[in-house]
Design an enzyme around this catalytic site. Structure first.
Site, PDB file in Angstrom:
ATOM      1  N   SER A  75       0.805  -1.229   0.000  1.00 30.67           N
ATOM      2  CA  SER A  75       0.000   0.000   0.000  1.00 30.67           C
ATOM      3  C   SER A  75       0.832   1.271   0.000  1.00 30.67           C
ATOM      4  O   SER A  75       0.326   2.331  -0.349  1.00 30.67           O
ATOM      5  CB  SER A  75      -0.910   0.019   1.226  1.00 30.67           C
ATOM      6  OG  SER A  75      -0.142  -0.133   2.401  1.00 30.67           O
ATOM      7  N   ASP A 122      -3.167   7.946   8.306  1.00 33.36           N
ATOM      8  CA  ASP A 122      -4.333   7.211   8.812  1.00 33.36           C
ATOM      9  C   ASP A 122      -3.979   6.203   9.894  1.00 33.36           C
ATOM     10  O   ASP A 122      -4.747   5.293  10.170  1.00 33.36           O
ATOM     11  CB  ASP A 122      -5.058   6.517   7.654  1.00 33.36           C
ATOM     12  CG  ASP A 122      -4.194   5.458   6.981  1.00 33.36           C
ATOM     13  OD1 ASP A 122      -3.042   5.242   7.410  1.00 33.36           O
ATOM     14  OD2 ASP A 122      -4.662   4.830   6.004  1.00 33.36           O
ATOM     15  N   HIS A 128      -0.449   4.509   7.294  1.00 33.97           N
ATOM     16  CA  HIS A 128       0.231   5.106   6.142  1.00 33.97           C
ATOM     17  C   HIS A 128       0.572   6.569   6.400  1.00 33.97           C
ATOM     18  O   HIS A 128       0.013   7.185   7.308  1.00 33.97           O
ATOM     19  CB  HIS A 128      -0.658   4.980   4.907  1.00 33.97           C
ATOM     20  CG  HIS A 128      -1.163   3.587   4.704  1.00 33.97           C
ATOM     21  ND1 HIS A 128      -2.411   3.179   5.140  1.00 33.97           N
ATOM     22  CD2 HIS A 128      -0.575   2.502   4.166  1.00 33.97           C
ATOM     23  CE1 HIS A 128      -2.565   1.894   4.861  1.00 33.97           C
ATOM     24  NE2 HIS A 128      -1.467   1.452   4.270  1.00 33.97           N
TER      25      HIS A 128
END
Ligand SMILES: *[C@@H]1O[C@H](CO)[C@@H](O)[C@H](O)[C@H]1NC(C)=O
Ligand SMILES: *[C@@H]1O[C@H](CO)[C@@H](O)[C@H](O)[C@H]1NC(C)=O
Ligand SMILES: *[C@@H]1O[C@H](CO)[C@@H](O)[C@H](O)[C@H]1NC(C)=O
Ligand SMILES: *[C@@H]1O[C@H](CO)[C@@H](O)[C@H](O)[C@H]1NC(C)=O
Ligand SMILES: *[C@@H]1O[C@H](CO)[C@@H](O)[C@H](O)[C@H]1NC(C)=O
Length: 384
Positions: free
Chosen positions: A53, A347, A350
């Site tokens: 991610s 978040d 990340h």
């Protein structure tokens, strides 16, 4: 793919359960750039990326649950969610911009005559889902592990001359450990993962090199013990001088040790190859220690706490079984903080556009964070 939801749920439930129990430039014209050896810089083509991610520019959108498909993801830069797990750009975006190239399209949105593409997928592991399950008895959130990303690369580039290609080998392997930690596997199980992960990465680099790529950037793993969600769920356990969770830091440090050994081994075998290592942990810790200089006034709390909590709430209502309820109600905050440029964490897992941009600038301009330095990128990139 309902299992995806179930496992996200399990992951988050495990995390929250442990909280409560612990309670606690490219010179495209080919003219000489500011090169150390005054060599011309040829444009890289195609540019290909792999990873999780932290490198995914939109592939995870195909999964049934993708928090990054919703606002406020993307709000600082793109002004809309793009599938990136950030308020804006990722390190790969800052790199392609420094090379004066467009952002890499995710593999799922690949344009037929544009060979550059990004295979990274949020949640991806270095080990195949099967291997990870066998070793650690955990299930990955996505089947798009490194071997599958490589298969896509081999297929898509079968008719492409890769001698001017650039491969960005983003972080991979962190999730293998994240899943095992979330499932509370004991240290002896985590122990069994390092060597197979190193072999998987080594095998992938061999595949990339055998297909004719000679310019590769390998990004090291983030300092796992400094990641906001670990600071929160493991609050109260031993921290190091940077305030990061000691036991979790040892995992990413050890993984990075193997990674550097893999690069050294592969470089000996492919003497013509330019393989550059981005020391992600060193850059992150440098920023943490000099946070004020880089305008980060908030180094631990995430800017946006809604993404993961919101996902938890949605999975609780859709899961086909009755899990133990988390001890506290999730706080659903739809709004992000007003000043994400002052936050490191976006978040909880990340990072922000500001943090990714600062890190990429360090990799491209400071010898402490890339090796070798200068390298094939430094004469081709322009940072502002
Ligand atoms: C694997 O995990 C499942 C669920 O967490 C558990 O029921 C099972 O006993 C475990 N299997 C082994 C071999 O540890
Ligand atoms: C691939 O491109 C390089 C440089 O652009 C060139 O020297 C080489 O001959 C090409 N290889 C093939 C198989 O066309
Ligand atoms: C850890 O716990 C302390 C004391 O309860 C609290 O003040 C602090 O904000 C917590 N830190 C995090 C990152 O949750
Ligand atoms: C690097 O090569 C040495 C010598 O062949 C080998 O013993 C070692 O396991 C390799 N390291 C990795 C991480 O593959
Ligand atoms: C920090 O913020 C100040 C004031 O907004 C700005 O002038 C400066 O360029 C920023 N520094 C960095 C490293 O972003």
């Amino acid at each position: 793919m309902p299992t995806f939801r179930v496992h996200i749920l399990l992951l988050l439930l495990c995390l929250s359960a442990s909280t409560s129990s612990a309670h606690k430039q490219l010179n495209k014209t080919g003219t000489a750039g500011p090169s150390p050896n005054n060599m011309a810089c040829k444009p890289f083509y195609p540019i290909i990326a792999f990873g999780d991610s932290t490198t995914d520019t939109g592939n995870q959108l195909r999964e049934p649950v993708s928090p990054a498909a919703h606002p406020p993801y993307g709000s600082s830069f793109f002004k809309r969610p793009t599938g990136r797990y950030s308020d804006g750009r990722l390190m790969i975006d800052f790199l392609t911009t420094a090379l004066k190239e467009p952002f890499l399209p995710p593999h799922i949105a690949r344009r037929p005559h544009f060979a550059s593409e990004n295979f990274a997928v949020g949640g991806a592991t270095a080990l195949s889902a099967k291997a990870l399950h066998k070793l650690a008895n955990v299930t990955s959130l996505t089947p798009e592990s490194l071997d599958r990303q490589l298969l896509g690369f081999v297929y898509d580039t079968a008719h492409t001359n890769l001698s001017d290609a650039l491969v960005y080998f983003g972080e991979i392997g962190g999730n293998d450990f994240n899943y095992a930690l979330a499932a509370r596997r004991p240290p002896r199980v985590l122990e069994t993962l390092f060597v197979p992960i190193a072999h998987e990465i080594s095998h992938s680099l061999h595949t990339i090199l055998k297909h004719g790529v000679s310019n590769i950037v390998v990004q090291g793993q983030f300092p796992m013990g400094c990641i906001s969600v670990y600071l929160k769920v493991l609050n109260g356990t031993k921290t190091d001088k940077n305030g990061c969770i000691d036991a979790v830091m040892r995992i990413s440090d050890r993984h990075n040790h193997y990674l550097k050994e893999v690069i050294s081994n592969v470089s000996k075998e492919y003497k013509h190859a330019n393989i550059v290592y981005f020391d992600t942990t060193a850059a992150y810790l440098h920023i943490l220690q000099n946070a004020a200089k880089y305008n980060f006034t908030n180094v631990k709390e995430p800017c946006y706490v809604g993404g993961l909590e919101m996902l938890l709430a949605s999975t609780v209502s859709t899961a086909s079984f009755s899990p133990a309820q988390p001890q506290h109600k999730p706080i659903i905050k739809k709004e992000a903080c007003k000043n994400p440029q002052n936050y490191i964490s976006w978040d909880g897992i990340h990072l922000t556009d500001a943090m990714y941009g600062t890190m990429m600038k360090l990799f491209l301009t400071d010898s402490k964070f890339s090796s070798p330095f200068p390298n094939f990128l430094t004469k081709c990139t322009k940072t502002h």
